[in-house]
Scaffold this active site. Structure first.
Site, PDB file in Angstrom:
ATOM      1  N   PHE A 294     -15.589  -0.819  18.333  1.00 32.07           N
ATOM      2  CA  PHE A 294     -15.114  -1.531  19.532  1.00 32.07           C
ATOM      3  C   PHE A 294     -15.140  -0.600  20.747  1.00 32.07           C
ATOM      4  CE2 PHE A 294     -12.941  -3.669  15.942  1.00 32.07           C
ATOM      5  CZ  PHE A 294     -13.549  -4.911  16.067  1.00 32.07           C
TER       6      PHE A 294
ATOM      7  N   ASN B  83      10.643 -11.900   9.958  1.00 32.03           N
ATOM      8  CA  ASN B  83      10.483 -11.047   8.764  1.00 32.03           C
ATOM      9  C   ASN B  83      10.862  -9.589   9.042  1.00 32.03           C
ATOM     10  OD1 ASN B  83       9.762 -11.059   5.959  1.00 32.03           O
ATOM     11  ND2 ASN B  83       7.979  -9.842   6.486  1.00 32.03           N
TER      12      ASN B  83
ATOM     13  N   ASP C  53      12.608 -12.309  -1.955  1.00 35.23           N
ATOM     14  CA  ASP C  53      12.452 -12.135  -0.511  1.00 35.23           C
ATOM     15  C   ASP C  53      13.717 -11.556   0.109  1.00 35.23           C
ATOM     16  OD1 ASP C  53      10.390 -13.757   1.629  1.00 35.23           O
ATOM     17  OD2 ASP C  53      12.267 -12.921   2.396  1.00 35.23           O
TER      18      ASP C  53
ATOM     19  N   TYR D  32       0.828  -1.223   0.000  1.00 38.66           N
ATOM     20  CA  TYR D  32       0.000   0.000   0.000  1.00 38.66           C
ATOM     21  C   TYR D  32       0.862   1.273   0.000  1.00 38.66           C
ATOM     22  CZ  TYR D  32      -2.972   3.533   2.364  1.00 38.66           C
ATOM     23  OH  TYR D  32      -3.616   4.680   2.755  1.00 38.66           O
TER      24      TYR D  32
ATOM     25  N   ASN E   8       8.275  -9.587  -2.264  1.00 36.01           N
ATOM     26  CA  ASN E   8       7.948 -11.015  -2.447  1.00 36.01           C
ATOM     27  C   ASN E   8       6.457 -11.227  -2.703  1.00 36.01           C
ATOM     28  OD1 ASN E   8       6.765 -10.643   0.031  1.00 36.01           O
ATOM     29  ND2 ASN E   8       8.087 -12.053   1.155  1.00 36.01           N
TER      30      ASN E   8
ATOM     31  N   TYR F 278       4.600  -6.918  17.183  1.00 34.09           N
ATOM     32  CA  TYR F 278       4.754  -6.069  15.985  1.00 34.09           C
ATOM     33  C   TYR F 278       5.515  -4.791  16.347  1.00 34.09           C
ATOM     34  CZ  TYR F 278       3.520  -2.522  12.560  1.00 34.09           C
ATOM     35  OH  TYR F 278       3.572  -1.476  11.660  1.00 34.09           O
TER      36      TYR F 278
ATOM     37  N   THR G   7       6.668   2.841  13.332  1.00 30.63           N
ATOM     38  CA  THR G   7       5.242   2.925  13.648  1.00 30.63           C
ATOM     39  C   THR G   7       4.980   3.520  15.030  1.00 30.63           C
ATOM     40  OG1 THR G   7       3.321   1.525  14.186  1.00 30.63           O
ATOM     41  CG2 THR G   7       5.443   0.483  14.345  1.00 30.63           C
TER      42      THR G   7
ATOM     43  N   ARG H 267      -8.078   8.297  16.706  1.00 29.43           N
ATOM     44  CA  ARG H 267      -6.793   7.968  16.084  1.00 29.43           C
ATOM     45  C   ARG H 267      -6.377   9.090  15.139  1.00 29.43           C
ATOM     46  NH1 ARG H 267      -7.051   5.148  19.598  1.00 29.43           N
ATOM     47  NH2 ARG H 267      -6.892   2.895  19.787  1.00 29.43           N
TER      48      ARG H 267
HETATM   49  N1  LIG Z   1      -0.471   1.094   6.966  1.00 28.40           N
HETATM   50  C1  LIG Z   1      -0.275   1.757   8.109  1.00 28.40           C
HETATM   51  O1  LIG Z   1      -1.168   2.430   8.628  1.00 28.40           O
HETATM   52  C2  LIG Z   1       1.086   1.703   8.781  1.00 28.40           C
HETATM   53  C3  LIG Z   1       1.263   2.402   9.989  1.00 28.40           C
HETATM   54  C4  LIG Z   1       2.510   2.372  10.602  1.00 28.40           C
HETATM   55  C5  LIG Z   1       3.569   1.686  10.014  1.00 28.40           C
HETATM   56  N2  LIG Z   1       3.355   0.997   8.860  1.00 28.40           N
HETATM   57  C6  LIG Z   1       4.490   0.269   8.261  1.00 28.40           C
HETATM   58  O2  LIG Z   1       4.622   0.716   6.932  1.00 28.40           O
HETATM   59  C7  LIG Z   1       5.073  -0.331   6.089  1.00 28.40           C
HETATM   60  C8  LIG Z   1       4.158  -0.462   4.889  1.00 28.40           C
HETATM   61  O3  LIG Z   1       2.834  -0.715   5.327  1.00 28.40           O
HETATM   62  P1  LIG Z   1       1.697  -1.126   4.296  1.00 28.40           P
HETATM   63  O4  LIG Z   1       0.396  -0.851   4.939  1.00 28.40           O
HETATM   64  O5  LIG Z   1       2.004  -0.536   2.968  1.00 28.40           O
HETATM   65  O6  LIG Z   1       1.922  -2.703   4.246  1.00 28.40           O
HETATM   66  P2  LIG Z   1       1.727  -3.722   3.014  1.00 28.40           P
HETATM   67  O7  LIG Z   1       1.533  -5.082   3.636  1.00 28.40           O
HETATM   68  O8  LIG Z   1       0.681  -3.229   2.083  1.00 28.40           O
HETATM   69  O9  LIG Z   1       3.140  -3.663   2.279  1.00 28.40           O
HETATM   70  C9  LIG Z   1       4.263  -4.406   2.701  1.00 28.40           C
HETATM   71  C10 LIG Z   1       4.954  -4.927   1.435  1.00 28.40           C
HETATM   72  O10 LIG Z   1       6.152  -5.630   1.818  1.00 28.40           O
HETATM   73  C11 LIG Z   1       6.222  -6.869   1.103  1.00 28.40           C
HETATM   74  N3  LIG Z   1       7.043  -7.786   1.929  1.00 28.40           N
HETATM   75  C12 LIG Z   1       6.788  -8.205   3.190  1.00 28.40           C
HETATM   76  N4  LIG Z   1       7.785  -9.009   3.627  1.00 28.40           N
HETATM   77  C13 LIG Z   1       8.704  -9.079   2.612  1.00 28.40           C
HETATM   78  C14 LIG Z   1       9.955  -9.736   2.452  1.00 28.40           C
HETATM   79  N5  LIG Z   1      10.456 -10.516   3.414  1.00 28.40           N
HETATM   80  N6  LIG Z   1      10.622  -9.589   1.284  1.00 28.40           N
HETATM   81  C15 LIG Z   1      10.113  -8.809   0.294  1.00 28.40           C
HETATM   82  N7  LIG Z   1       8.933  -8.153   0.382  1.00 28.40           N
HETATM   83  C16 LIG Z   1       8.237  -8.302   1.531  1.00 28.40           C
HETATM   84  C17 LIG Z   1       4.762  -7.289   0.929  1.00 28.40           C
HETATM   85  O11 LIG Z   1       4.570  -8.188  -0.134  1.00 28.40           O
HETATM   86  C18 LIG Z   1       4.097  -5.929   0.671  1.00 28.40           C
HETATM   87  O12 LIG Z   1       4.112  -5.605  -0.705  1.00 28.40           O
HETATM   88  C19 LIG Z   1       5.151  -1.565   6.963  1.00 28.40           C
HETATM   89  O13 LIG Z   1       6.480  -1.736   7.392  1.00 28.40           O
HETATM   90  C20 LIG Z   1       4.262  -1.226   8.145  1.00 28.40           C
HETATM   91  O14 LIG Z   1       4.663  -1.906   9.324  1.00 28.40           O
HETATM   92  C21 LIG Z   1       2.143   0.997   8.222  1.00 28.40           C
END
Ligand SMILES: NC(=O)c1ccc[n+]([C@@H]2O[C@H](COP(=O)([O-])OP(=O)(O)OC[C@H]3O[C@@H](n4cnc5c(N)ncnc54)[C@H](O)[C@@H]3O)[C@@H](O)[C@H]2O)c1
Length: 325
Positions: free
Chosen positions: A207, A91, A50, A11, A32, A140, A116, A220
């Site tokens: 909730f 991971n 990966d 995302y 991946n 996490y 985060t 939030r």
């Molecule tokens: N979405 C939120 O509100 C939010 C808030 C705080 C922090 N984050 C952090 O931001 C980052 C992105 O969040 P997101 O919502 O886009 O998540 P997401 O799950 O949409 O994107 C993560 C991407 O990483 C890839 N991935 C995961 N493990 C992998 C690996 N070992 N090798 C290669 N690719 C791998 C997945 O396929 C995916 O495309 C994350 O680290 C998340 O913890 C997100």
């Protein structure tokens, strides 16, 4: 610049890839596709693989002279991390170490990390500044804090400069409607409420409505994904100019309650949104709002889309028009 975006099919990463490409940078995406979507990475060159694959990382760094790495790849479901912590430490921590070691071996010295608000744990103040104690209450958040800590050691030992950006709740979608949020399972409030508006879901669960907040529901801090992208590029520029490492909280500083989000979705979509109030979830604080003054001051960053209706409108466009990819 030539930038490696790890997790660039997810995302936030996919929006970043488009943002970087628009700014004229060359982007290689390593993903991946465990939670990401091939099509979402289309603004860069996708290498499917990966982070745990050291050989792949070495050949990627050998073939490309990267100026910087942006690291979005992680598992990020809090509930899952409580029942399967090993999956998260492997991971989010061990695989990240592979990446950092590859950077050190190949002399790449600038790293932007998706951290985060979950690294802070239960809030001890109305707004959370960088000085707030970091005491995560789930694996996490712990896994992300571990990476923040080990980055300090990599700076001291190897001169690897890093910026840790602690997002609160990422929200919204590409204003041009080309990208959006497609998690499976979806756990984020705005896309879930939009799924009620589009008929993909019957109702939304609230909730708890007896919190100490004006309408009783949890508050939030929602930050538009485009504002996050802007902060990333500014952080990278700042890091390269100053040759310093930094930690910044990224939020819009305004909290919105669950009921305010539901009202916004009603206004924007003109659909009714049935909801049911259920029990509080364990560990959910009443209020979680960022103080992003430090990022504003140091990075010269300002949110552009801080209004909840704008975030909802952009996400609604994606929800209505996206075929599931
Ligand atoms: N979405 C939120 O509100 C939010 C808030 C705080 C922090 N984050 C952090 O931001 C980052 C992105 O969040 P997101 O919502 O886009 O998540 P997401 O799950 O949409 O994107 C993560 C991407 O990483 C890839 N991935 C995961 N493990 C992998 C690996 N070992 N090798 C290669 N690719 C791998 C997945 O396929 C995916 O495309 C994350 O680290 C998340 O913890 C997100």
């Amino acid at each position: 610049m030539k930038i490696l975006v790890v997790g660039g099919a997810g995302y936030i990463g996919a929006h970043m890839v488009k943002w970087l490409a628009r700014a004229g940078h060359e982007v290689i995406v390593l993903d991946n596709l465990s939670t990401g979507h091939r099509d979402a990475a289309r603004y860069g060159s996708l290498v499917e693989g990966d982070l745990a694959d050291e050989w792949l990382l070495d050949s990627l760094f050998k073939d490309n002279q990267f100026d910087a790495v942006m690291h979005f790849a992680a598992f990020s479901l809090v509930g899952e991390s409580m029942v399967d912590p090993g999956k998260y430490y492997r991971n989010n921590v061990a695989a990240t170490l592979n990446l950092l070691d590859a950077m050190v071996r190949h002399g790449v010295r600038h790293f932007v990390f998706s951290s985060t608000a979950a690294t802070f744990g239960s809030p001890q103040s109305e707004r959370i500044t960088e000085a707030h104690p970091q005491q995560p209450i789930n694996p996490y958040g712990q896994s992300k804090l571990m990476v923040e800590r080990l980055l300090e050691d990599y700076d001291r030992a190897h001169g690897l400069k890093s910026t840790c950006l602690r997002y609160f709740n990422a929200a919204g979608a590409d204003p041009e409607g080309e990208l959006g949020e497609s998690h499976n399972p979806e756990t984020h409030l705005i896309p879930l409420v939009l799924q009620v508006a589009s008929g993909r879901r019957d109702r939304i669960s609230v909730f708890g409505d007896d919190y100490d907040t004006p309408d009783g529901s949890c508050i939030r801090d929602y930050i538009h994904v485009q504002d996050l992208c802007d902060a990333h590029l500014k952080a990278l520029d700042w890091m390269r100019l100053s040759e310093r490492s930094g930690r910044f909280n990224l939020g819009n500083g305004k909290g919105f309650s669950v009921f305010e989000v539901i009202d916004s979705v009603r206004r924007v979509t003109e659909h009714s949104i049935p909801y049911e109030v259920t029990d509080r979830r364990r560990g959910d604080p009443a209020r979680l709002v960022a103080d992003a003054a430090f990022a504003q001051e140091v990075l010269g960053w300002q949110t552009k889309y801080s209004d909840v209706d704008t975030m909802v409108a952009h996400a609604w466009w994606w929800e209505k028009n996206s075929i599931v990819i």
